[in-house]
Scaffold this motif. Structure first.
Motif, mmCIF file in Angstrom:
data_model
loop_
_atom_site.group_PDB
_atom_site.id
_atom_site.type_symbol
_atom_site.label_atom_id
_atom_site.label_comp_id
_atom_site.label_asym_id
_atom_site.label_seq_id
_atom_site.Cartn_x
_atom_site.Cartn_y
_atom_site.Cartn_z
ATOM 1 N N GLU A 129 -11.630 -2.257 -0.258
ATOM 2 C CA GLU A 129 -10.798 -2.791 -1.350
ATOM 3 C C GLU A 129 -11.672 -3.116 -2.566
ATOM 4 N N GLU A 151 -5.389 -4.586 -5.647
ATOM 5 C CA GLU A 151 -6.437 -4.409 -4.623
ATOM 6 C C GLU A 151 -7.399 -5.591 -4.611
ATOM 7 N N GLU A 208 0.841 -1.204 0.000
ATOM 8 C CA GLU A 208 0.000 0.000 0.000
ATOM 9 C C GLU A 208 0.872 1.248 0.000
ATOM 10 N N HIS A 248 -5.894 -7.994 -2.341
ATOM 11 C CA HIS A 248 -6.078 -7.605 -0.932
ATOM 12 C C HIS A 248 -7.485 -7.924 -0.459
HETATM 13 FE FE LIG Z 1 -5.326 -2.546 -1.013
#
Ligand SMILES: [Fe+2]
Ligand SMILES: [Fe+2]
Length: 203
Positions: free
Chosen positions: A127, A157, A72, A160
């Motif tokens: 996300e 993302e 990030e 994530h």
């Molecule tokens: Fe992220």
């Protein structure tokens, strides 16, 4: 099923697609979008750091989130690069209405495990929505470099998003997670529906 496919499937969990007009107005305000985006990356990194500190005893969580903090922050750095090379200013942080509304939905109290579930699901949702927006930018804006940039970030993302959901299921009964996830998705759709359409913010 490859992770891309499974991510795609899970992505469809968002109950309300972004208003298609958003990307056009966002493109016209790309400086605001990039500044807002930089802060989104900063908040994503900060949020993972907070989880690591709060749940220091959960080895897998700590080991999974540690490299995500670096990722990030790497995203933050890349957004800053995009700002700088365009001669745009890194402005002040704006009030993040979207995240504030989601935060209000966090169920207070309950066990430490319940609190962890809330934190992980809220992160997963942010996300997922960011991923959806990055996808729109990557497909629709004219700036070719930014299109490629947002495509790469969308993939990251999405990863994530899957990680947060998987962690939630690791530390909490799956059925409980699924039930609460559904509530989060419905709530987020309501939030989206009631938010003013603005081109100066990522959410
Ligand atoms: Fe992220
Ligand atoms: Fe990111």
């Amino acid at each position: 099923m490859s992770w891309q496919e499974s991510t795609k499937e899970k992505m469809l969990n968002l109950q309300l697609p972004t208003d298609p007009r958003w990307v056009g107005i966002a493109e016209m305000q790309i400086e605001d979008i990039l500044v807002d985006h930089a802060y989104c990356e900063q908040k994503a990194a900060s949020s993972c750091i907070s989880l690591i500190i709060r749940y220091n005893d959960l080895d897998e969580l700590v080991d999974t989130l540690t490299p995500i903090v670096a990722e990030e922050w790497g995203h933050f750095e890349r957004v800053m690069e995009q700002l700088r090379k365009r001669g745009l200013r890194f402005g002040k942080q704006r009030k993040d209405e979207y995240v504030a509304k989601l935060y209000d939905f966090v169920r207070k109290g309950g066990s430490r495990k319940d609190q962890l579930t809330e934190g992980l699901l809220m992160n997963a949702l942010i996300e997922a929505r960011s991923c959806e927006r990055f996808k729109l930018l990557s497909k629709n804006i004219e700036d070719e470099e930014l299109r490629k940039f947002y495509y790469e970030l969308m993939i990251s993302e999405a990863g994530h998003y899957v990680t947060f959901i998987d962690l939630a299921r690791k530390y909490q009964d799956s059925e409980k997670v699924n039930k609460r996830w559904k509530e989060w998705l419905e709530f987020e759709a309501e939030v989206m529906k009631n938010m003013e359409l603005r081109g100066d913010r990522m959410h």
